[in-house]
Design an enzyme around this catalytic site. Structure first.
Site: not given
Ligand code: ATP
Ligand code: MG
Length: 563
Positions: A35, A272, A262
């Site tokens: 995102e 984020k 994760r």
């Molecule tokens: P945040 O909670 O930091 O905003 P998010 O999961 O909402 O993270 P996205 O931009 O939606 O962030 O993530 C894009 C991809 O990265 C998704 O497939 C998500 O599963 C993966 N991802 C995000 N954070 C992690 C993590 N800590 N470890 C492994 N994969 C991750």
């Molecule tokens: Mg997300």
């Protein structure tokens, strides 16, 4: 580290099985779906290495898809940085897609759901809807709007899209099963109204935006994704992912979702939302503050793509959540730089050393960039009568366990130069040493026959007149506690107050060539890495100008973090 053959991870095993069974005609397609609401962090890199890694390994394609369904939080600044960071890490996508490319299709699909009696407009508040959800063991309560006639649902959904309804006043919900043990089936929200912000790509075209669950699987399907890989928190969403696709998909093909653990690392946060808060409140210098776990922060800290990928390779992929120790990350950069970073001398707490028997203007000594590796180049070091050494390398009165400089006849080697013996010192009124005096042995030069003579200690030095002042930013862990996300209260109060110290040090003249604004290629400053002997790994910071060299400490040479 990276070329090491590892056994297949569990997702690679699934992919190999699918290939053997001839699924999807042997086609492998993944996507990385960030995102664009923040910068990429090291957790995302774990997902990137998986998504792009699978495609690379099995002759597939990995597309970059921006999951841009919430205009209130998204921005093109993030879109750009995400692309930059992925390429810097060494990966290349097939296509760039946006969930917003599918807004039209998704809207039509929502209309179809309404017409088929599978969706309805709910006028309750978010709180009311949450209250009616029930618990995993108790069924939920049906909304009073659940059985609205199709015509009314169509009219209201169009009114939502036309901007006639205020944000939060209505949502479109899937009509599935309020008693399903999987809470995600209890009439999940498909669409909400967002009129407060224009969308970074579609502007004011839309007033309704699809929710993650209604957008993600469909996007995968539209693109032809075969393996939709995400993290474990989505396991419980998977049945809904399949349900939505089954409502409209034709033919055999289906994307499948797989989940891995994760990445969480000690002494930092991996969200984020929290990172944005640190940036906005000025608690760090920006998304690329070298203490941040962002890709741009790690880059500025001196991490290389190779080190970051080696780290991800070491931790691997499993189906259980866990926490990775921060030292693993540091060890990866130490390992990476060990045989790459040229060595230089820099004195952090200088005291002057005068060689009383040294005559003449000085001489150029030649030092290998990495000891024992002449093929990696050499540099000149001016040696002369007046040098700086570390204050801690001299003791006026030393016991027998101190092997460095002290009057009384013990011999110490100046790195890459001569053997010296201290003869005395000057002190100020408070008793602090201001100048150390020593004699040198002209027959003991390193690299000559006399240079083979052994001493118990070797110390670093720089020449007084040609050395340069350098600003060194000494970074440490961002948080003082191991798992700030698990603590109660405000995470900002858990920041490590000593995570940044700024000192001025004296570095050997060879570093003067770094005194210029670094060249920027594709938005990324091109900077060099060094090992400062006995001090640690450092990288030139892009804040450097013609007048001032600034370096960041990437990592100390050994782990010396005290709990
Ligand atoms: P945040 O909670 O930091 O905003 P998010 O999961 O909402 O993270 P996205 O931009 O939606 O962030 O993530 C894009 C991809 O990265 C998704 O497939 C998500 O599963 C993966 N991802 C995000 N954070 C992690 C993590 N800590 N470890 C492994 N994969 C991750
Ligand atoms: Mg997300």
């Amino acid at each position: 580290m990276e070329t090491e053959e590892k056994s297949l991870n569990f997702i690679e095993q699934i992919v190999e099985k699918d290939l053997q069974e001839g699924k999807n005609d042997g086609r492998i397609q993944t996507r990385f779906p960030p995102e664009p609401n923040g910068y990429l962090h090291i957790g995302h890199v774990k997902a990137i290495c998986m998504d792009f890694g699978i495609a690379d390994r099995y002759n597939g394609v990995c597309n970059l898809r921006f999951d841009d369904t919430n205009p209130a939080k998204e921005d093109t600044e993030y879109v750009d940085s995400i692309q930059q960071d992925i390429q810097w890490l060494g990966f290349q996508w097939g296509n760039v897609y946006y969930a917003s490319d599918y807004f039209e299709k998704l809207y039509d699909l929502a209309i179809r759901f309404i017409k088929e009696g599978k969706a309805y407009v709910d006028e309750q508040t978010a709180e009311q809807i949450a209250e009616q959800k029930g618990t995993p063991t108790e069924p939920g309560v049906a909304s009073p709007f659940r059985d609205r006639p199709v015509e009314e649902n169509l009219r209201l959904f169009q009114a939502m899209q036309n901007g006639e309804i205020e944000d939060g006043k209505m949502v479109l919900r899937a009509k599935i099963d309020m008693a399903n043990p999987n809470m995600h089936f209890r009439d999940p929200i498909m669409y909400r109204i967002i009129t407060s912000h224009p969308h970074h790509r579609t502007g004011r075209r839309w007033n309704v935006y699809p929710m993650y669950d209604f957008a993600h699987g469909q996007s995968d399907y539209f693109e032809g994704v075969t393996h939709s890989i995400c993290t474990l928190e989505f396991v419980v969403h998977r049945p809904l992912y399949d349900y939505f696709i089954d409502q409209f998909a034709e033919g055999e093909y289906r994307p499948h979702q797989y989940e891995f653990n994760r990445l969480n690392i000690t002494y930092t946060v991996m969200s984020k939302r929290k990172m944005l808060q640190l940036v906005k409140e000025g608690l760090v210098a920006g998304w690329d503050d070298p203490r941040m776990p962002t890709v741009c922060g790690l880059r500025r800290r001196g991490y290389t793509p190779e080190a970051i990928r080696a780290f991800i390779n070491t931790i691997g992929y499993t189906k259980v959540e866990g926490m990775i120790d921060y030292t693993w990350l540091e060890n990866a950069i130490r390992e990476d730089q060990k045989e790459k970073a040229p060595r230089v001398c820099a004195i952090f707490d200088p005291v002057k050393l005068v060689l009383t028997n040294y005559e003449g203007e000085g001489e150029n000594l030649v030092a290998e960039n990495i000891d024992g590796h002449p093929e990696l180049g050499t540099r000149d070091m001016l040696f002369a009568k007046e040098l700086y050494i570390e204050r801690g390398d001299f003791l006026e009165e030393a016991d027998k366990n101190f092997f460095r400089l002290s009057p009384g006849g013990r011999e110490v080697r100046l790195k890459n130069a001569y053997i010296i013996q201290a003869t005395g010192c000057d002190k100020d009124a408070e008793g602090n040493v201001t100048t150390v005096y020593a004699t040198y042995d002209p027959d003991s030069k390193s690299g000559t026959e006399g240079g083979n003579r052994k001493t118990k200690a070797t110390i670093n030095w720089v020449e007084c007149n040609t050395c340069i002042d350098v600003e060194a930013r000494l970074y440490d862990r961002l948080f003082a506690c191991e798992n700030p996300s698990a603590e109660e209260g405000d995470f900002r109060e858990l920041l490590n107050p000593d995570s940044l110290k700024v000192v001025t040090i004296k570095a050997e003249a060879a570093l003067a060539k770094e005194m210029h604004r670094p060249q920027v290629i594709n938005g990324i400053a091109q900077v060099n890495h060094y090992q400062f002997l006995k001090q640690g790994y450092f990288v030139v910071d892009p804040d450097t100008t013609d007048n001032k060299l600034i370096v960041n400490r990437t990592a100390s040479l050994k782990d010396n973090w005290q709990k």
